[in-house]
Write a protein that holds these residues in place. Structure first.
Motif, PDB file in Angstrom:
ATOM      1  N   ALA A  59      28.075  45.411  40.788  1.00 13.04           N
ATOM      2  CA  ALA A  59      29.096  44.689  40.024  1.00 13.04           C
ATOM      3  C   ALA A  59      30.454  44.763  40.706  1.00 13.04           C
ATOM      4  O   ALA A  59      31.222  43.791  40.698  1.00 13.04           O
ATOM      5  CB  ALA A  59      29.174  45.247  38.604  1.00 13.04           C
ATOM      6  N   GLU A  60      30.763  45.907  41.316  1.00 13.23           N
ATOM      7  CA  GLU A  60      32.058  46.066  41.979  1.00 13.23           C
ATOM      8  C   GLU A  60      32.177  45.128  43.189  1.00 13.23           C
ATOM      9  O   GLU A  60      33.182  44.435  43.355  1.00 13.23           O
ATOM     10  CB  GLU A  60      32.241  47.518  42.420  1.00 13.23           C
ATOM     11  N   ALA A  61      31.154  45.081  44.012  1.00 11.32           N
ATOM     12  CA  ALA A  61      31.161  44.200  45.184  1.00 11.32           C
ATOM     13  C   ALA A  61      31.171  42.734  44.751  1.00 11.32           C
ATOM     14  O   ALA A  61      31.823  41.891  45.370  1.00 11.32           O
ATOM     15  CB  ALA A  61      29.942  44.474  46.060  1.00 11.32           C
ATOM     16  N   TYR A  62      30.478  42.452  43.645  1.00  9.52           N
ATOM     17  CA  TYR A  62      30.441  41.082  43.126  1.00  9.52           C
ATOM     18  C   TYR A  62      31.829  40.629  42.685  1.00  9.52           C
ATOM     19  O   TYR A  62      32.283  39.561  43.058  1.00  9.52           O
ATOM     20  CB  TYR A  62      29.450  40.987  41.969  1.00  9.52           C
ATOM     21  N   SER A  63      32.512  41.462  41.894  1.00  6.35           N
ATOM     22  CA  SER A  63      33.835  41.047  41.411  1.00  6.35           C
ATOM     23  C   SER A  63      34.845  40.966  42.547  1.00  6.35           C
ATOM     24  O   SER A  63      35.701  40.068  42.565  1.00  6.35           O
ATOM     25  CB  SER A  63      34.342  41.944  40.291  1.00  6.35           C
ATOM     26  N   GLU A  64      34.758  41.834  43.542  1.00 11.06           N
ATOM     27  CA  GLU A  64      35.656  41.775  44.700  1.00 11.06           C
ATOM     28  C   GLU A  64      35.418  40.476  45.492  1.00 11.06           C
ATOM     29  O   GLU A  64      36.372  39.785  45.872  1.00 11.06           O
ATOM     30  CB  GLU A  64      35.446  43.007  45.605  1.00 11.06           C
ATOM     31  N   ALA A  65      34.165  40.179  45.744  1.00  8.31           N
ATOM     32  CA  ALA A  65      33.838  38.962  46.496  1.00  8.31           C
ATOM     33  C   ALA A  65      34.240  37.714  45.717  1.00  8.31           C
ATOM     34  O   ALA A  65      34.701  36.730  46.285  1.00  8.31           O
ATOM     35  CB  ALA A  65      32.359  38.946  46.833  1.00  8.31           C
ATOM     36  N   LYS A  66      34.069  37.752  44.390  1.00  9.47           N
ATOM     37  CA  LYS A  66      34.442  36.615  43.560  1.00  9.47           C
ATOM     38  C   LYS A  66      35.948  36.376  43.617  1.00  9.47           C
ATOM     39  O   LYS A  66      36.411  35.236  43.702  1.00  9.47           O
ATOM     40  CB  LYS A  66      33.976  36.863  42.127  1.00  9.47           C
ATOM     41  N   LYS A  67      36.728  37.455  43.633  1.00 11.65           N
ATOM     42  CA  LYS A  67      38.182  37.320  43.751  1.00 11.65           C
ATOM     43  C   LYS A  67      38.572  36.703  45.090  1.00 11.65           C
ATOM     44  O   LYS A  67      39.426  35.832  45.155  1.00 11.65           O
ATOM     45  CB  LYS A  67      38.866  38.697  43.614  1.00 11.65           C
ATOM     46  N   ARG A  68      37.919  37.148  46.158  1.00 14.79           N
ATOM     47  CA  ARG A  68      38.222  36.621  47.476  1.00 14.79           C
ATOM     48  C   ARG A  68      37.855  35.141  47.595  1.00 14.79           C
ATOM     49  O   ARG A  68      38.571  34.368  48.218  1.00 14.79           O
ATOM     50  CB  ARG A  68      37.475  37.413  48.567  1.00 14.79           C
ATOM     51  N   LEU A  69      36.747  34.780  46.979  1.00 11.23           N
ATOM     52  CA  LEU A  69      36.364  33.367  47.009  1.00 11.23           C
ATOM     53  C   LEU A  69      37.358  32.508  46.220  1.00 11.23           C
ATOM     54  O   LEU A  69      37.663  31.389  46.620  1.00 11.23           O
ATOM     55  CB  LEU A  69      34.962  33.168  46.412  1.00 11.23           C
ATOM     56  N   ALA A  70      37.875  33.045  45.124  1.00  9.40           N
ATOM     57  CA  ALA A  70      38.827  32.306  44.302  1.00  9.40           C
ATOM     58  C   ALA A  70      40.136  32.094  45.071  1.00  9.40           C
ATOM     59  O   ALA A  70      40.826  31.095  44.867  1.00  9.40           O
ATOM     60  CB  ALA A  70      39.076  33.037  42.991  1.00  9.40           C
ATOM     61  N   GLU A  71      40.502  33.050  45.929  1.00 12.74           N
ATOM     62  CA  GLU A  71      41.724  32.925  46.721  1.00 12.74           C
ATOM     63  C   GLU A  71      41.626  31.796  47.741  1.00 12.74           C
ATOM     64  O   GLU A  71      42.633  31.178  48.069  1.00 12.74           O
ATOM     65  CB  GLU A  71      42.018  34.239  47.452  1.00 12.74           C
ATOM     66  N   HIS A  72      40.442  31.547  48.231  1.00 16.76           N
ATOM     67  CA  HIS A  72      40.281  30.508  49.271  1.00 16.76           C
ATOM     68  C   HIS A  72      39.886  29.263  48.609  1.00 16.76           C
ATOM     69  O   HIS A  72      39.319  28.435  48.631  1.00 16.76           O
ATOM     70  CB  HIS A  72      39.276  30.924  50.318  1.00 16.76           C
TER      71      HIS A  72
END
Length: 92
Positions: free
Chosen positions: A79-92
């Motif tokens: 879940a931690e890696a998922y939410s981090e990756a989701k944030k990074r995708l939202a930034e781009h």
């Protein structure tokens, strides 16, 4: 025109016969290539899916978000890696 020249003109088209003899094998090669292409095109189908018969929807590439969701759902990432990756995708 004497008889020998007349016969030669009819038989060899006044010397142009060699051009047709060189051209006809090329015609047959092109014709054979078209037949092979048509058979392959018909066997594969218009989608190029091969004999598997997949649909265009199945061949569609996944978006980065869909890949992330699929990896999280299959347990590849937590879940931690998922939410981090989701944030990074939202930034781009």
């Amino acid at each position: 025109m004497n008889a020998a020249k007349a016969v030669r003109a009819v038989m060899y088209w006044d010397g142009a016969g060699w051009a047709w003899m060189a051209f006809m094998p090329l015609v047959w090669i092109v014709l054979l290539g078209l037949v092979v292409w048509a058979v392959i095109h018909l066997v594969r189908g218009p989608s190029g899916a091969g004999s598997g018969g997949g649909s265009r929807e199945a061949e569609r590439r996944e978006s980065p978000r869909e890949i992330l969701d699929r990896r999280f759902a299959s347990g590849e990432i937590d879940a931690e890696a998922y939410s981090e990756a989701k944030k990074r995708l939202a930034e781009h």
